[in-house]
Motif scaffolding. Structure first.
Motif, short mmCIF file in Angstrom:
data_model
loop_
_atom_site.label_atom_id
_atom_site.label_comp_id
_atom_site.label_asym_id
_atom_site.label_seq_id
_atom_site.Cartn_x
_atom_site.Cartn_y
_atom_site.Cartn_z
N THR A 1 32.05 89.29 10.82
CA THR A 1 31.28 89.08 9.59
C THR A 1 32.15 89.35 8.36
O THR A 1 33.23 89.95 8.45
CB THR A 1 30.08 90.04 9.54
N ALA A 2 31.65 88.93 7.21
CA ALA A 2 32.33 89.20 5.96
C ALA A 2 32.39 90.72 5.72
O ALA A 2 33.38 91.23 5.19
CB ALA A 2 31.61 88.51 4.81
N TYR A 3 31.35 91.42 6.12
CA TYR A 3 31.34 92.88 5.98
C TYR A 3 32.46 93.49 6.81
O TYR A 3 33.17 94.39 6.35
CB TYR A 3 29.98 93.44 6.40
N TRP A 4 32.64 93.01 8.04
CA TRP A 4 33.72 93.48 8.90
C TRP A 4 35.07 93.24 8.22
O TRP A 4 35.93 94.12 8.21
CB TRP A 4 33.68 92.77 10.26
N LEU A 5 35.26 92.03 7.67
CA LEU A 5 36.51 91.69 7.01
C LEU A 5 36.78 92.60 5.83
O LEU A 5 37.91 93.05 5.61
CB LEU A 5 36.51 90.22 6.58
N SER A 6 35.74 92.91 5.08
CA SER A 6 35.88 93.81 3.94
C SER A 6 36.38 95.17 4.40
O SER A 6 37.32 95.72 3.83
CB SER A 6 34.53 93.94 3.23
N LYS A 7 35.76 95.71 5.42
CA LYS A 7 36.15 97.04 5.93
C LYS A 7 37.54 97.01 6.55
O LYS A 7 38.35 97.90 6.32
CB LYS A 7 35.13 97.54 6.97
N LYS A 8 37.84 96.00 7.35
CA LYS A 8 39.12 95.90 8.06
C LYS A 8 40.28 95.68 7.09
O LYS A 8 41.36 96.23 7.27
CB LYS A 8 39.05 94.75 9.08
N SER A 9 40.05 94.88 6.04
CA SER A 9 41.12 94.54 5.10
C SER A 9 41.27 95.57 3.98
O SER A 9 42.30 95.62 3.32
CB SER A 9 40.85 93.18 4.48
N ILE B 1 39.44 95.43 1.35
CA ILE B 1 39.06 94.73 0.13
C ILE B 1 37.56 94.94 -0.10
O ILE B 1 36.77 94.70 0.80
CB ILE B 1 39.35 93.21 0.25
N ALA B 2 37.21 95.40 -1.27
CA ALA B 2 35.80 95.63 -1.58
C ALA B 2 35.00 94.35 -1.36
O ALA B 2 35.48 93.25 -1.69
CB ALA B 2 35.64 96.11 -3.01
N PHE B 3 33.80 94.48 -0.80
CA PHE B 3 32.98 93.31 -0.52
C PHE B 3 32.73 92.50 -1.80
O PHE B 3 32.74 91.27 -1.77
CB PHE B 3 31.66 93.72 0.13
N GLY B 4 32.55 93.19 -2.91
CA GLY B 4 32.33 92.51 -4.19
C GLY B 4 33.51 91.66 -4.63
O GLY B 4 33.35 90.69 -5.35
N ALA B 5 34.71 92.01 -4.19
CA ALA B 5 35.90 91.22 -4.50
C ALA B 5 36.10 90.11 -3.46
O ALA B 5 36.64 89.05 -3.77
CB ALA B 5 37.13 92.11 -4.54
N LEU B 6 35.67 90.36 -2.24
CA LEU B 6 35.85 89.39 -1.16
C LEU B 6 34.82 88.26 -1.22
O LEU B 6 35.16 87.09 -0.98
CB LEU B 6 35.73 90.12 0.19
N TYR B 7 33.61 88.59 -1.58
CA TYR B 7 32.52 87.60 -1.59
C TYR B 7 32.83 86.35 -2.43
O TYR B 7 32.61 85.23 -1.96
CB TYR B 7 31.21 88.26 -2.02
N PRO B 8 33.36 86.50 -3.65
CA PRO B 8 33.67 85.28 -4.44
C PRO B 8 34.72 84.39 -3.76
O PRO B 8 34.69 83.17 -3.94
CB PRO B 8 34.19 85.82 -5.76
N ILE B 9 35.61 84.97 -3.00
CA ILE B 9 36.61 84.17 -2.28
C ILE B 9 35.92 83.39 -1.16
O ILE B 9 36.15 82.20 -0.99
CB ILE B 9 37.72 85.08 -1.70
N LYS C 1 46.25 90.95 3.01
CA LYS C 1 45.28 91.85 3.64
C LYS C 1 44.29 91.08 4.50
O LYS C 1 43.94 91.51 5.60
CB LYS C 1 44.53 92.66 2.58
N ILE C 2 43.84 89.92 4.02
CA ILE C 2 42.90 89.10 4.78
C ILE C 2 43.56 88.57 6.04
O ILE C 2 43.00 88.65 7.14
CB ILE C 2 42.35 87.95 3.92
N ALA C 3 44.77 88.05 5.91
CA ALA C 3 45.49 87.51 7.06
C ALA C 3 45.76 88.61 8.09
O ALA C 3 45.58 88.40 9.29
CB ALA C 3 46.80 86.87 6.63
N ASP C 4 46.18 89.78 7.63
CA ASP C 4 46.43 90.90 8.54
C ASP C 4 45.16 91.31 9.27
O ASP C 4 45.18 91.56 10.48
CB ASP C 4 47.01 92.10 7.79
N ALA C 5 44.05 91.39 8.56
CA ALA C 5 42.78 91.78 9.17
C ALA C 5 42.36 90.77 10.23
O ALA C 5 41.82 91.14 11.28
CB ALA C 5 41.69 91.92 8.11
#
Length: 70
Positions: free
Chosen positions: A19-27, A29-37, A52-56
């Motif tokens: 999930t996007a939430y998982w990606l936020s935690k793993k990377s 990156i704050a969910f608020g910053a990840l969501y617009p992407i 960070k996204i690619a690594d996660a």
């Protein structure tokens, strides 16, 4: 037509049942910053964010490169 950056990330998340939430935690990156992407509202994130996204997702940054047509 090529996929947008957000589409590519969402596709990788769906393929790995994450999930996007998982990606936020793993990377980290704050969910608020990840969501617009993820929703294609922010089309040019910083290089460090993409790292960070690619690594996660355990993928190469090359998978996010824009494919040129022709």
């Amino acid at each position: 037509m090529s996929l947008t950056l957000g589409d590519k990330i969402n596709k990788k998340l769906n393929e790995s049942n994450k999930t996007a939430y998982w990606l936020s935690k793993k990377s980290g990156i704050a969910f608020g910053a990840l969501y617009p992407i993820l929703t294609n509202k922010r089309l040019n994130p910083t290089f460090s964010t993409m790292e960070k996204i690619a690594d996660a997702l355990d993928i190469s940054l090359d998978e996010f490169r824009t494919e040129k047509e022709g």
